[in-house]
Scaffold this motif. Structure first.
Motif, mmCIF file in Angstrom:
data_model
loop_
_atom_site.group_PDB
_atom_site.id
_atom_site.type_symbol
_atom_site.label_atom_id
_atom_site.label_comp_id
_atom_site.label_asym_id
_atom_site.label_seq_id
_atom_site.Cartn_x
_atom_site.Cartn_y
_atom_site.Cartn_z
ATOM 1 N N ASN A 13 0.574 -1.116 -0.100
ATOM 2 C CA ASN A 13 0.147 0.136 -0.065
ATOM 3 C C ASN A 13 1.236 1.245 0.075
ATOM 4 O O ASN A 13 0.588 2.078 -0.628
ATOM 5 C CB ASN A 13 -0.801 -0.179 1.390
ATOM 6 C CG ASN A 13 -1.942 -1.094 0.984
ATOM 7 O OD1 ASN A 13 -3.406 -0.334 0.249
ATOM 8 N ND2 ASN A 13 -2.270 -1.798 1.829
ATOM 9 N N TYR A 14 1.607 0.786 0.275
ATOM 10 C CA TYR A 14 2.468 1.819 0.259
ATOM 11 C C TYR A 14 3.698 2.044 -0.850
ATOM 12 O O TYR A 14 3.367 3.353 -1.487
ATOM 13 C CB TYR A 14 4.013 1.835 0.993
ATOM 14 C CG TYR A 14 5.262 3.523 1.535
ATOM 15 C CD1 TYR A 14 4.403 3.943 2.247
ATOM 16 C CD2 TYR A 14 6.294 3.003 1.043
ATOM 17 C CE1 TYR A 14 6.205 5.270 1.592
ATOM 18 C CE2 TYR A 14 7.260 4.377 1.036
ATOM 19 C CZ TYR A 14 7.091 5.277 1.373
ATOM 20 O OH TYR A 14 7.917 5.972 1.364
ATOM 21 N N PRO B 261 -0.118 3.147 -4.260
ATOM 22 C CA PRO B 261 -1.106 3.987 -3.252
ATOM 23 C C PRO B 261 -1.847 4.040 -4.298
ATOM 24 O O PRO B 261 -1.710 4.286 -5.116
ATOM 25 C CB PRO B 261 -0.036 5.350 -3.236
ATOM 26 C CG PRO B 261 1.168 5.401 -4.231
ATOM 27 C CD PRO B 261 1.298 4.125 -4.474
#
Length: 139
Positions: free
Chosen positions: A103-104, A107
């Motif tokens: 998710n980082y 994004p």
């Protein structure tokens, strides 16, 4: 087999099986919902387009994360000699760390990150641990 070795094997097997399930579903998702003009193996291209994708493009990533964790937790719980729930939850923790990293790196929409992190990992690992405990008691 030595119980410590078997417990280590439980984590490795749970992680590997869960990872195969995860990647299989994500790969299938690219076939079902192809992102036009984007190579799914190009992380930079995916990172650019992720915030603009509609909800249907996130079905298979969520399923991959949730079912990969669930199945990996079941495998770990079934193989572990003792503390089956702890080993299942350890798989959930490993997948959670991976989910946070993804998710980082890629994004997407905030709603997906929240749903993914809150529902796909620890709850699925807990359910997987319950399944493993129940299956172990019947044997």
């Amino acid at each position: 087999m030595n119980p410590i070795l078997r417990n280590v094997l439980a984590v490795i097997a749970g992680w590997l099986v869960g990872s195969f399930v995860n990647m299989g579903l994500i790969t299938m998702g690219h076939s079902v919902f192809p992102i036009g003009g984007v190579d799914p193996n190009d992380m930079n291209a995916l990172a650019e387009v992720m915030p603009t994708l509609e909800a249907n493009f996130f079905i298979f990533p969520f399923l991959g994360h949730a079912l990969g964790t669930l199945i990996g937790a079941v495998v770990a719980g079934l193989i572990a000699v003792n503390n089956k729930m702890k080993f299942s939850l350890a798989i959930g923790g490993l997948f959670l760390l991976g989910g946070i990293a993804v998710n980082y790196m890629l994004p997407g929409p905030t709603w997906f990150a929240v749903v993914d992190i809150l529902l796909a990992y620890i709850p699925m690992a807990w359910i997987g641990g319950k399944i493993a405990l129940k299956a172990s008691k019947t044997n």
